[in-house]
Design an enzyme around this catalytic site. Structure first.
Site, PDB file in Angstrom:
ATOM      1  N   GLY A  56       0.817  -1.214   0.000  1.00 28.45           N
ATOM      2  CA  GLY A  56       0.000   0.000   0.000  1.00 28.45           C
ATOM      3  C   GLY A  56       0.846   1.256   0.000  1.00 28.45           C
ATOM      4  N   LYS A 110       3.783  12.457  -3.077  1.00 27.37           N
ATOM      5  CA  LYS A 110       4.709  11.397  -2.672  1.00 27.37           C
ATOM      6  C   LYS A 110       5.699  11.981  -1.659  1.00 27.37           C
ATOM      7  CE  LYS A 110       7.604   7.827  -4.829  1.00 27.37           C
ATOM      8  NZ  LYS A 110       8.154   7.354  -6.125  1.00 27.37           N
ATOM      9  N   ASP A 169       8.424   6.622   8.218  1.00 30.32           N
ATOM     10  CA  ASP A 169       8.021   7.998   8.515  1.00 30.32           C
ATOM     11  C   ASP A 169       7.164   8.614   7.414  1.00 30.32           C
ATOM     12  OD1 ASP A 169       9.811   8.570   6.473  1.00 30.32           O
ATOM     13  OD2 ASP A 169      11.320   9.491   7.778  1.00 30.32           O
ATOM     14  N   ARG A 212       3.117  13.634  -8.200  1.00 32.94           N
ATOM     15  CA  ARG A 212       3.236  12.714  -9.337  1.00 32.94           C
ATOM     16  C   ARG A 212       1.894  12.570 -10.035  1.00 32.94           C
ATOM     17  NH1 ARG A 212       5.667   6.818  -8.284  1.00 32.94           N
ATOM     18  NH2 ARG A 212       3.710   6.447  -7.163  1.00 32.94           N
ATOM     19  N   ARG A 258      -1.820  -1.261  -9.957  1.00 32.54           N
ATOM     20  CA  ARG A 258      -0.643  -2.111 -10.151  1.00 32.54           C
ATOM     21  C   ARG A 258      -1.078  -3.576 -10.199  1.00 32.54           C
ATOM     22  NH1 ARG A 258       3.368   1.242  -7.189  1.00 32.54           N
ATOM     23  NH2 ARG A 258       2.284   3.120  -6.512  1.00 32.54           N
ATOM     24  N   ASP A 296       4.343  -4.806  -7.380  1.00 29.26           N
ATOM     25  CA  ASP A 296       3.714  -3.572  -6.908  1.00 29.26           C
ATOM     26  C   ASP A 296       4.244  -2.346  -7.635  1.00 29.26           C
ATOM     27  OD1 ASP A 296       5.994  -4.472  -5.152  1.00 29.26           O
ATOM     28  OD2 ASP A 296       5.851  -2.407  -4.473  1.00 29.26           O
ATOM     29  N   ASP A 313       7.302   4.402 -10.336  1.00 34.14           N
ATOM     30  CA  ASP A 313       8.178   4.200  -9.176  1.00 34.14           C
ATOM     31  C   ASP A 313       9.653   4.201  -9.563  1.00 34.14           C
ATOM     32  OD1 ASP A 313       6.246   4.241  -7.227  1.00 34.14           O
ATOM     33  OD2 ASP A 313       5.799   2.122  -7.431  1.00 34.14           O
TER      34      ASP A 313
END
Length: 472
Positions: free
Chosen positions: A86, A109, A121, A172, A179, A244, A254
């Site tokens: 996730g 992001k 974090d 983004r 995915r 993913d 990614d």
């Protein structure tokens, strides 16, 4: 003027099982680094004043109409299944329909922790944000399907990784963030209603002509086959092709430990976490097939006649290697100036690549130099290239405009690893001039730009980047 984004959020209207409702976590002292005006126009975004935009793209304020969520998915990471991943450091603000009629996600992001952060974090440091901004926009200019960068913002906060780093947030844009792993999570949990709902949603959003789950599988296969061939043709190595990180829309997504090859070798790996070379340059087509098989396994679970579904899915997946090869051959034919097809073309191309590996030739500069009669200068032993060139010249005699074909297929400029690293180091010191220059030059990768010849140069020995990092 207030920032206006015409949100129309279809994914947020799906059941809560698909995501967690999560707002971005505000940061202390945001400062705008870059804003992509051309992309904003495509998305029908009306920019506000700098302060409004900075607050919105840092996550400090929620634009009107946004419905922030963190998406759920799972995935195979280096071949091992992780049952829940996730968005651990990203929040999907919502969707817009652009001037071209295409629906796209707008995602922050590095916007703070979510229920999927797994004790992280939820932040990003400046380096990976700038890398993704530069490389994703460069990929777009190269003609490779990709997510894009709308904005980058400093947070004014420190992120701790191997040491203290300046924090940043990337905005983004993607045609979606669906995915392979999005399907895997519901299939693995046996949640067939959610899996069917997701399948119908994906078909309606991306492949409206596809018929049912197997039609979706076939469409994803075709999109991925085209995408991977484009990666190979520009020397791009994704670095972490986990399921993913495999978009069903056929976009590059990614940008973690990604890199463009300098010296050509098929086994090139840059990713610091890919110790076994699973995602090496030459392995990318095979991994794409493997990922498609995982999608097939998930989609089959919702089918009433599973035996027939397995048979059809097997046929679809088994056809992918040949499809990849056809796409690859088409791309590399163009790279050596061939618009027509001949039986000996594949051997001609593979012979050149073998010589490049043996001669430690630069991938990008060698192919670009073919059109200027200077390719032999790229080889340690140019005599070997001379023998290949003679046969190639004979083949070119049957072509009408080989130089035009080569120029359109072979970029002069790519985001070279050492230049990206130098840009990041400068930005950490507060100097964004290299970042701005890279973006400007890489926006026109197929043009000769005399004032940017230094950006074409391969790294000196002390500039070679041996490993790239996720930066999570």
């Amino acid at each position: 003027m207030t920032l206006k984004i015409p949100f129309d959020n279809s994914y947020a209207r799906l059941p809560d099982a698909f995501f967690a409702r999560q707002s971005p976590i505000p940061v202390r002292a945001p400062r705008m680094i870059a804003f992509n005006d051309d992309l904003a126009k495509l998305l029908r975004i009306s920019p506000g004043d700098v302060e409004d935009m900075t607050e919105a793209f840092a996550g400090n304020s929620i634009p009107e109409g946004a419905e922030p969520i963190a998406q759920l998915y799972s995935g195979h990471q280096f071949g091992q299944y992780n049952p829940q991943l996730g968005d651990g450091r990203a929040v999907l603000l919502g969707e817009t329909v652009g001037t071209d009629g295409v629906r796209r996600d707008i995602q922050l992001k590095g916007s703070g922790p979510t229920p999927f952060s797994r004790r992280g974090d939820g932040r990003a440091w400046l380096g990976p944000v700038l890398r993704e901004y530069v490389v994703s926009e460069a990929m777009h200019a190269l003609g490779v399907s990709t997510t894009r960068a709308l904005a980058a913002v400093e947070t004014g906060e420190t992120v701790f990784r191997e040491g203290p780093m300046p924090g940043a947030v990337l905005t983004r844009v993607a045609s979606s963030h669906l995915r392979v792993g999005t399907f895997q999570v519901f299939a693995a949990r046996g949640q067939m209603d959610s899996l069917k709902r997701l399948t119908d949603y994906a078909i309606a959003r991306h492949y409206p002509k596809a018929e049912g789950p197997m039609g979706l599988l076939r469409s994803v296969r075709d999109a991925q086959a085209s995408l991977i061939a484009k990666w190979m043709s520009v020397g791009f190595i994704h670095g972490v092709m986990n399921t993913d990180n495999c978009s069903i829309a056929g976009e590059t997504i990614d940008y973690g430990p990604c890199a463009f090859m300098d010296t050509y070798h098929p086994n090139t790996v840059y990713s610091s976490i890919d110790r076994m070379g699973r995602y090496a340059y030459s392995n990318q087509p095979d991994i794409a097939v493997w990922n498609l098989a995982q999608l097939a396994t998930s989609l089959i679970q919702q089918m009433d006649d599973k035996e027939a579904a397995v048979e059809e899915a097997t046929e679809i997946v088994h056809a992918m290697p040949d499809l990849l090869q056809q796409n690859w051959l088409s791309r590399f034919r163009a790279k050596i100036g061939l618009a027509s097809a001949d039986e000996g073309d594949q051997e001609l191309i593979t012979d050149l690549l073998k010589l490049m590996a043996e001669g430690q030739a630069d991938f990008t500069n060698t192919f670009r130099a073919l059109g200027g009669c200077k390719a032999r200068d790229q080889f340690l032993a140019p005599e070997a290239f001379d023998n290949w060139e003679a046969g190639w010249r004979m083949r070119l005699e049957r072509e009408a405009a080989p130089l035009d074909v080569m120029t359109a297929a072979n970029p002069a400029f790519i985001p070279r690893n050492h230049r990206v690293e130098q840009m990041i180091q400068a930005a950490v010191q507060g100097d964004y001039a290299p970042f701005d220059r890279l973006n400007a030059v890489l926006a026109r990768p197929y043009e000769d730009q005399g004032d940017a010849e230094d950006l074409r140069r391969p790294p000196a020995e002390n500039e070679v980047v041996h490993a790239t990092f996720c930066g999570t």
